[in-house]
Design an enzyme around this catalytic site. Structure first.
Site, PDB file in Angstrom:
ATOM      1  CE  LYS A 120      -3.965  -2.005   2.456  1.00  0.00           C
ATOM      2  NZ  LYS A 120      -4.836  -1.867   3.637  1.00  0.00           N
ATOM      3  N   GLY A 180      10.699  -6.162   7.552  1.00  0.00           N
ATOM      4  CA  GLY A 180      10.530  -7.605   7.621  1.00  0.00           C
ATOM      5  C   GLY A 180      10.591  -8.326   6.291  1.00  0.00           C
ATOM      6  N   GLY A 205       9.816  -0.794  12.535  1.00  0.00           N
ATOM      7  CA  GLY A 205       9.150   0.505  12.646  1.00  0.00           C
ATOM      8  C   GLY A 205      10.126   1.653  12.790  1.00  0.00           C
TER       9      GLY A 205
END
Length: 394
Positions: free
Chosen positions: A195, A348, A371
């Site tokens: 996305k 990841g 993150g």
């Protein structure tokens, strides 16, 4: 970014508190299934032990309820594995916040899951001061949590007598700084993923810095839509076409580029049995799903990477988990491995691709933070690093 480094300090005879990232996966029986993070924490621990420091290490594990240590929350299995790797026993200390436990010079103890302490996630000042009182030197070696302001990542750094970056954290700061703040040009960024919305701020931030912005996966499909191409039933976000346009315009105004696919690999489903077809991007049919870049595009991207001075990689360019849609990511990985550029990779899926194509030894730096790595790319201030920067001149 200026921070004190552990390797610049005299730790002999000092009480050293290390915040590590030992949040490792376990099976239902509590056995550790992958210990990369524990191994990554060893250099700082060994550095302190070899110099006669009294070492306390803590970490979070999972998502515990504050004030409780459930059977799935304990660091006991981590203590065992850490002891095996250090070739010495590692005692697990419960209820450690108020002290009352002994650590001798040359000894290391593991302090139970820090997220079980009340006030940890809310960055309690009272908790941070209690923890700071346990040590002479605070070491943050948990880059993966650097984007969170918690008591063991931020608060304690304010109150400990000395606050510094561990060997792993220091390497992350140096590598990310080198890639984004003072890069050798051309600077090429690869951003893949499903996305645009989840990486929109990263794309905008990188569009202001990089010379080539390679997009892959569902993100590339949205950019193809923005450029007027048909994408059939491919994963995309039509409502973000304007944002994709704006990013391409921003790059173009700077004389930079978003190189879009000229050929693609399509199928009518995403599965190991799906039949893959290589076609021109102009031949995508109404029921096709774009699941990888084609060989011509992959070769073009490889050439861009071959001429890069610095490469930042976050995300694959196709559904590389299936062999018939792995070609683009495989060629990209190979190009990065053979490039003379400084490369840094994180996230990841990226780490999974690096492992699958066996190029770990050929990537300049592999970031341990998911993150935190993404937020750094976004240009955000990471609270844990900011806390160390604030203590640099103390």
């Amino acid at each position: 970014m200026q921070v004190k480094k552990l390797t610049d300090l005299d730790v002999s005879g000092k009480r050293v508190f290390i915040r590590a990232d030992l949040n490792v996966p376990q099976d239902e029986a509590g056995n550790i299934t992958e210990d990369t993070r524990i191994k990554a924490s060893l250099p700082s621990i060994e550095y302190c032990l070899e110099r006669g420091a009294a070492v306390m290490v803590t970490s979070h594990l999972g998502r515990p309820t504050e004030g409780e240590v459930g059977p799935d929350d304990t660091l006991a299995p981590v203590a065992v594995r850490l002891g095996q790797l250090l070739h010495k026993p590692v005692r697990l200390v419960q209820n450690w916040v108020d002290g009352g436990f002994e650590v001798k010079p040359g000894e290391v103890v593991l302090l139970e899951n820090c997220r079980c302490n009340k006030g940890e996630k809310k960055n309690s000042e009272e908790l941070a001061k209690k923890m700071a009182a346990l040590c002479d030197i605070y070491v943050n070696d948990a880059f993966g949590t650097a984007h969170r302001a918690e008591a063991t990542t931020h608060g304690i750094a304010r109150f400990a007598p000395v606050a510094c970056a561990g060997i792993l954290m220091g390497a992350e700061i140096d590598a990310l700084g080198r890639a984004l703040h003072d890069p050798k040009r051309p600077l090429v960024a690869i951003v893949g993923g499903a996305k645009v919305s989840s990486k929109l701020t990263i794309l905008k931030s990188l569009a202001e810095k990089v010379d080539q912005l390679i997009v892959g996966g569902g993100i590339a499909n949205t950019f193809l839509l923005a450029s007027g191409k048909r994408i059939g039933e491919s994963l995309a976000e039509p409502d973000l076409v304007k944002e994709a346009h704006a990013i391409m315009d921003m790059m173009r105004e700077r004389g930079a580029e978003v190189p879009l696919p000229i050929d693609v690999v399509v199928a009518d489903e995403v599965s190991a049995l799906a039949r893959a077809n290589r076609i021109s991007v102009d031949e995508v049919g109404p029921h096709d799903r774009i699941l990888d870049v084609g060989p011509k595009t992959a070769a073009r991207l490889a050439e861009i990477i071959a001429n890069a001075g610095t490469i930042v990689w976050n995300g694959p360019v196709g559904v590389f988990e299936y062999a018939q849609f792995a070609g683009g990511t495989k060629m990209l990985a190979s190009a990065i491995a053979h490039s003379q550029a400084f490369s840094i990779a994180g996230g990841g899926d990226t780490l999974a691709a690096i492992a699958k194509f066996h190029i770990a030894d050929d990537v300049g730096y592999i970031s341990t933070g998911g993150g935190a790595f993404l937020e750094f790319l976004e240009g955000k201030t990471l609270p844990a690093i900011a806390a160390l920067e604030a203590r640099y001149n103390d």
